[in-house]
Design a protein around this motif. Structure first.
Motif, PDB file in Angstrom:
ATOM      1  N   UNK A  93       0.852  -1.195   0.000  1.00  0.00           N
ATOM      2  CA  UNK A  93       0.000   0.000   0.000  1.00  0.00           C
ATOM      3  C   UNK A  93       0.889   1.246   0.000  1.00  0.00           C
ATOM      4  N   UNK A  94       0.522   2.269  -0.815  1.00  0.00           N
ATOM      5  CA  UNK A  94       1.386   3.442  -0.982  1.00  0.00           C
ATOM      6  C   UNK A  94       1.539   4.297   0.273  1.00  0.00           C
ATOM      7  N   UNK A  95       0.509   4.331   1.101  1.00  0.00           N
ATOM      8  CA  UNK A  95       0.580   5.177   2.296  1.00  0.00           C
ATOM      9  C   UNK A  95      -0.026   6.547   2.023  1.00  0.00           C
ATOM     10  N   UNK A  96      -0.794   7.061   2.984  1.00  0.00           N
ATOM     11  CA  UNK A  96      -1.506   8.327   2.760  1.00  0.00           C
ATOM     12  C   UNK A  96      -0.871   9.492   3.534  1.00  0.00           C
ATOM     13  N   UNK A  97       0.242   9.203   4.259  1.00  0.00           N
ATOM     14  CA  UNK A  97       0.890  10.274   5.032  1.00  0.00           C
ATOM     15  C   UNK A  97      -0.032  10.796   6.128  1.00  0.00           C
ATOM     16  N   UNK A  98       0.211  12.040   6.548  1.00  0.00           N
ATOM     17  CA  UNK A  98      -0.656  12.666   7.545  1.00  0.00           C
ATOM     18  C   UNK A  98      -0.108  12.574   8.959  1.00  0.00           C
ATOM     19  N   UNK A  99      -0.951  13.014   9.900  1.00  0.00           N
ATOM     20  CA  UNK A  99      -0.559  13.044  11.313  1.00  0.00           C
ATOM     21  C   UNK A  99      -1.672  12.485  12.181  1.00  0.00           C
ATOM     22  N   UNK A 100      -1.272  11.859  13.287  1.00  0.00           N
ATOM     23  CA  UNK A 100      -2.256  11.388  14.263  1.00  0.00           C
ATOM     24  C   UNK A 100      -2.031  12.131  15.578  1.00  0.00           C
ATOM     25  N   UNK A 101      -3.010  12.071  16.468  1.00  0.00           N
ATOM     26  CA  UNK A 101      -2.896  12.637  17.815  1.00  0.00           C
ATOM     27  C   UNK A 101      -2.593  14.130  17.844  1.00  0.00           C
ATOM     28  N   UNK A 102      -3.178  14.892  16.935  1.00  0.00           N
ATOM     29  CA  UNK A 102      -2.987  16.345  17.012  1.00  0.00           C
ATOM     30  C   UNK A 102      -3.618  16.835  18.313  1.00  0.00           C
ATOM     31  N   UNK A 103      -4.774  16.261  18.657  1.00  0.00           N
ATOM     32  CA  UNK A 103      -5.361  16.471  19.986  1.00  0.00           C
ATOM     33  C   UNK A 103      -5.713  15.074  20.522  1.00  0.00           C
ATOM     34  N   UNK A 104      -5.750  14.883  21.869  1.00  0.00           N
ATOM     35  CA  UNK A 104      -6.030  13.537  22.395  1.00  0.00           C
ATOM     36  C   UNK A 104      -7.317  12.942  21.831  1.00  0.00           C
ATOM     37  N   UNK A 162     -10.522   4.205  17.602  1.00  0.00           N
ATOM     38  CA  UNK A 162     -11.192   5.149  16.721  1.00  0.00           C
ATOM     39  C   UNK A 162     -10.183   6.273  16.513  1.00  0.00           C
ATOM     40  N   UNK A 163      -9.676   6.414  15.281  1.00  0.00           N
ATOM     41  CA  UNK A 163      -8.532   7.305  15.056  1.00  0.00           C
ATOM     42  C   UNK A 163      -8.774   8.229  13.883  1.00  0.00           C
ATOM     43  N   UNK A 164      -8.429   9.508  14.100  1.00  0.00           N
ATOM     44  CA  UNK A 164      -8.531  10.499  13.024  1.00  0.00           C
ATOM     45  C   UNK A 164      -7.127  10.771  12.500  1.00  0.00           C
ATOM     46  N   UNK A 175       7.800  10.212  14.414  1.00  0.00           N
ATOM     47  CA  UNK A 175       7.576  11.053  15.605  1.00  0.00           C
ATOM     48  C   UNK A 175       6.816  12.328  15.256  1.00  0.00           C
ATOM     49  N   UNK A 176       7.230  13.016  14.171  1.00  0.00           N
ATOM     50  CA  UNK A 176       6.488  14.228  13.834  1.00  0.00           C
ATOM     51  C   UNK A 176       5.089  13.906  13.290  1.00  0.00           C
ATOM     52  N   UNK A 177       4.886  12.621  12.886  1.00  0.00           N
ATOM     53  CA  UNK A 177       3.547  12.210  12.433  1.00  0.00           C
ATOM     54  C   UNK A 177       2.662  11.800  13.616  1.00  0.00           C
ATOM     55  N   UNK A 178       3.205  11.876  14.836  1.00  0.00           N
ATOM     56  CA  UNK A 178       2.386  11.623  16.029  1.00  0.00           C
ATOM     57  C   UNK A 178       2.465  10.224  16.601  1.00  0.00           C
ATOM     58  N   UNK A 179       3.409   9.408  16.096  1.00  0.00           N
ATOM     59  CA  UNK A 179       3.514   8.023  16.565  1.00  0.00           C
ATOM     60  C   UNK A 179       4.166   7.938  17.933  1.00  0.00           C
TER      61      UNK A 179
END
Length: 398
Positions: A18-29, A135-137, A394-398
């Motif tokens: 899968x190519x991957x969609x990038x992005x960030x997780x956990x911008x807010x809890x 449940x993750x945004x 790390x900057x992606x929120x992992x």
């Protein structure tokens, strides 16, 4: 491109194309919600009038261990969790009293709330937990989430938080303890720096790299570095590395050894995958878990999940993965015998087995949100790593 951080924790492959969609997780809890799922039988048993009190702990911006320590400090009651939930999420989990008796009143702080749900005849344990529902945004991501299907098979690696996330050091401390190099363990705890960690943290750690500075900088070590403060205090008072390591709470010392075992497991899984081993289907001679989580040999026609050895002093050599595992142990300069630690027997670990692939159910996605259930011990961040393929976890929120 596999990020450098992944290599540091033993992961050198992706399971999917899968190519991957990038992005960030956990911008807010609130972007990351986790709720624990327990056996239906257990759920139905929480209806006694007396016995061991069971509570639901809901929390954010605090991890499970710190929340339970705070409850003990405020209410004098020791509660046990079935699993650990980290601080950067909204989480809901079951916790249980270790002694029979009256339950405490419901109460809450700004970071967590505790609510009584009933009593059980015997304390809950990890065995009562089936898994977690997530449940993750995903923010700032590309399109394409809808084309990541449940049919994608993902290897069951240990995730970043097992190794300290921004400061991947827990496995290195574990290895130093296994090698009986307590001086190195203390140095890693106090002064291991990481480019992902904050400037302030790295500055204080650089000062602590010199033993002469221990006393001078003790008061500057922030309170959240509670383990560092315990170790420093022992070193200042007794100048004894073994004693300083022993002063660390037992659960954390055991965790360091388990983190090193997790590193070996990640490397083993990566190497077996690279060598073309089929890790998604069991074969004759394999060790497997059945749907109840009971381990046994492969039986044709049974619903079983392939397992890989989790190396400890009782390492089981007779699997098709022994070649990869033995090579890794040789490179690391470690033998299974090293996991029995005469000097500190309480952290010895016999090892065991872990499922090779992630078992994911109830998977669904909508725009940039995803929901799924994982069985106990699997990491949501590992599934998200395949969906997002972050260049900098790390900057992606992992």
């Amino acid at each position: 491109m596999i990020p450098d951080l992944d290599y540091q924790i033993g992961i050198s492959v992706y399971s999917t194309k899968f190519d991957g969609i990038g992005g960030k997780i956990r911008i807010i809890p609130e972007d990351f919600e986790v709720s624990e799922k327990i056996l239906e039988k257990t759920q139905n048993a929480i209806n006694q009038e007396e016995g061991y009190a069971v509570y639901k702990l809901k929390k954010k911006r605090i991890d499970t261990n710190h929340a339970l320590s705070d409850i003990f400090r405020k209410k004098g009651i020791r509660l046990k969790s079935l699993g650990l939930k980290d601080a950067s999420a909204i989480t809901e989990q079951f916790v249980c009293a270790g002694n029979k008796g009256k339950a405490i009143e419901n109460f809450s702080t700004e970071k967590y709330s505790l609510e009584k749900v009933g009593f059980v005849k015997k304390p809950l344990s990890k065995k009562d937990m089936i898994g977690n529902h997530f449940k993750i945004k995903i923010s700032e991501c590309g399109d394409g989430l809808s084309s990541f299907a449940e049919s994608y098979k993902v290897l069951n690696f240990y995730g970043y938080q097992r190794f300290g996330s921004k400061r991947p050091v827990t496995h290195l401390i574990g290895k130093a303890i296994l090698q009986r190099n307590f001086e190195k363990a203390v140095e890693l705890i106090l002064s291991f720096t990481s480019s992902y960690d904050s400037k302030e943290n790295n500055e204080i750690r650089q000062k602590l790299a010199d033993k002469q500075n221990y006393k001078q900088y003790f008061d500057q070590v922030p309170s959240q570095m509670d383990i560092e403060r315990i170790v420093l205090k022992e070193m200042i008072e007794h100048n004894d590395y073994f004693r300083a390591v022993r002063a660390i709470p037992l659960s954390l010392r055991r965790f360091y050894i388990q983190a090193y075992q997790s590193f070996i497991f990640n490397q083993s899984l990566s190497a077996a995958f690279t060598d073309g081993e089929n890790l998604f289907e069991a074969e004759s001679g394999d060790v497997c878990f059945d749907f109840k989580g009971i381990i046994g040999k492969f039986v044709k026609g049974l619903d079983q999940n392939l397992a890989l050895p989790f190396v400890g002093y009782s390492y089981y050599k007779k699997t098709r993965f022994d070649y990869q595992i033995s090579q890794i142990l040789k490179q690391e300069g470690i033998t299974p015998k090293d996991f029995f630690i005469k000097e500190m027997q309480e952290v010895s670990n016999e090892g065991g087995f872990r499922q090779a692939a992630i078992h994911c159910t109830d998977y669904s996605s909508n725009e940039n949100s995803v929901e799924f259930t994982l069985s106990r011990g699997s990491f949501a961040t590992i599934l998200l790593r395949e969906i997002m393929k972050p260049s900098d976890p790390i900057s992606a929120g992992f």
